[in-house]
Design an enzyme around this catalytic site. Sequence first.
Site, PDB file in Angstrom:
ATOM      1  N   LYS A 288       0.843  -1.194   0.000  1.00 40.27           N
ATOM      2  CA  LYS A 288       0.000   0.000   0.000  1.00 40.27           C
ATOM      3  C   LYS A 288       0.876   1.241   0.000  1.00 40.27           C
ATOM      4  O   LYS A 288       1.885   1.302   0.723  1.00 40.27           O
ATOM      5  CB  LYS A 288      -0.909  -0.037   1.238  1.00 40.27           C
ATOM      6  CG  LYS A 288      -1.939   1.073   1.327  1.00 40.27           C
ATOM      7  CD  LYS A 288      -2.823   0.871   2.563  1.00 40.27           C
ATOM      8  CE  LYS A 288      -3.874   1.948   2.724  1.00 40.27           C
ATOM      9  NZ  LYS A 288      -4.741   1.707   3.905  1.00 40.27           N
TER      10      LYS A 288
ATOM     11  N   SER B 245      -9.742  -0.724   7.339  1.00 44.57           N
ATOM     12  CA  SER B 245      -9.176  -0.716   5.991  1.00 44.57           C
ATOM     13  C   SER B 245      -8.467  -2.002   5.611  1.00 44.57           C
ATOM     14  O   SER B 245      -8.220  -2.241   4.427  1.00 44.57           O
ATOM     15  CB  SER B 245      -8.203   0.454   5.843  1.00 44.57           C
ATOM     16  OG  SER B 245      -8.868   1.680   6.023  1.00 44.57           O
TER      17      SER B 245
ATOM     18  N   SER C 209      -9.376   1.671   3.123  1.00 45.19           N
ATOM     19  CA  SER C 209      -8.595   2.465   2.200  1.00 45.19           C
ATOM     20  C   SER C 209      -7.578   1.644   1.413  1.00 45.19           C
ATOM     21  O   SER C 209      -6.988   2.119   0.438  1.00 45.19           O
ATOM     22  CB  SER C 209      -7.846   3.563   2.983  1.00 45.19           C
ATOM     23  OG  SER C 209      -6.979   2.996   3.968  1.00 45.19           O
TER      24      SER C 209
END
Length: 604
Positions: free
Chosen positions: A80, A178, A154
Amino acid sequence: MAHLEIPEVLTAAWLREKYRARELTPESVIAEVLKRSAADALMNIWITPPALETLRPYLERLAELDPELYPLWGIPFAVKDNIDVAGVPTTAACAEFAYTPDAHAAVVERLVAAGAIPLGKTNLDQFATGLVGTRSPYGETRNALRPELISGGSSSGSAVAVARGQAVFALGTDTAGSGRVPAALHGLVGWKPSLGAWPTLGVVPACASLDCVTVFAHSLDDALLVDRAVRGVHDADPWSRELPDPLPKLPARLLLPKGELGFYGPFAEGYRAAWGAARERALSLGLVVEEVETELFAQAAAILYEGPWVAERWADLGGFVESHPGAAFPVTEKILRTGASAEYDAASVFRAMHRLQSYKLEARRLLQDAVLLMPTAGGTWTRDAVREDPVGANRDMGRYTNHCNLLDLCAIAVPAGEAEERTPFGVTLFALAENEGLIGAAAEAFLAGSAGGERDAARDAASSAAGTAASTGEPRPGTTLVAVCGLHMRGFPLEKQMLECGAVFIREALSAPKYQLVKLPTVPAKPGMIKRPAGGAAIQLEVWEMPLVSFGSFTAGIPAPLGIGKVELEDGTEVPGFVCEAYAAADAEDITASGGWRFVTAAG
């Protein structure tokens, strides 16, 4: 090498089996990943996509490493883009914020040390603020199964990279869900360790006191393989803390929410039906089940976005937003600026902290030796619907997740059927921070559909397979042989470590007649086996079979001068096993003539 078709669902066990059989190379896997990444370019999965020139040093390094000693050798993973990878920009989905770190984040460093290959940086809801996957100037990440639906956030790109077969596993982060919501929307496992169990050094903070690094994978085994590689205190990380390894143990009680739960979105009825089926499966596991009120968790969750914790986000990012007008995504900036509200003064922070502390006490009483099962999400939305109501849709997606880190819980999201075709449904298991082993065992039981008979059958199958290994000399896929010569042998004090790692005794054996055995001056005394160019003897050993998911952490815990290397057996084959550095012989008693540690202790 004959062409081998690489499946869309990538797992570490499958890749390692093919590597070991020389049917596949890391280079060929990376070539396929690059091909898939290019084909899916319009899905907005990556901010910095995989590129051969950046991956070549990692591939070249693998040639210097013994695959049997590195549990993630050649395993590609996605990162990420709020987690640092050395030499690759970290953007947190904001180009004006971007910087290029000189060093890996602590978790990435540990994964690379275990042999894994960091592919690139994945898209996310900007500054990890959101649960929908649509809040990025790099484009809305498409759902891997139904592009009209949200991907979840996210950690959107990380989940989709795994779901689309572009990575074996992917790192996400989790402050309010997330690392779990995107897993549920793609039929993946989402492992959220306890706060501090994995270091967050090198991670752009969302709420630093609540942030976790997480992993998405297709299987629980792969998630735990990653956990073993990255778990542990980091001296430079102020949020890092010592927590026990998640050794599987079934909970004394399985808790289910009492009464009807709320579902939302265009698939609400399908979600309701899928939750009903998940409850029935939970009731059939043979565990003690209790229905409990869950208002506590809703009250704790409200503190996160409807209380002063939003000010922590502003404390980390407010200076950047103020000095770079227009740089933040509009809805993201709107949410971040709520943290600057005058109502969130110091007194309000302390009032919320005190209220939360009472919730933690209540949760600790409720979850003692127990696991709570809830839907991961109560529905999902189309991307069009989220654009119409970005805040409301996002709030719904966190309904069953936001409480977790505030209450200092660990969690694992696992697949649980479908709400309708190509629309996965998932559940999450929660436990107290020190009880990660409970959620691991409960998740395994839930996925298998039984906490009893099927686990016994699996254990019987393992024993049978161990017998096969004894006769063939070859370990099963996903395992490695380990030669032990001292306190880890049967009947000695450290045998329990072998059993805790899931190891199975295979056979007694002798080393090749090339070893010196010394008695190290430690407390307790232990042997060291040193290979000599001449003058050695055959030493009695035991050969065990250990799951690869355990091997990395087992090896990491071995104190110098001992270590794991290749031990040559009397038949000329080599297996990983305990060896000792030659310098230790200078201060140790030579006990080679005994023939083995068991004979030394018997004589004593």
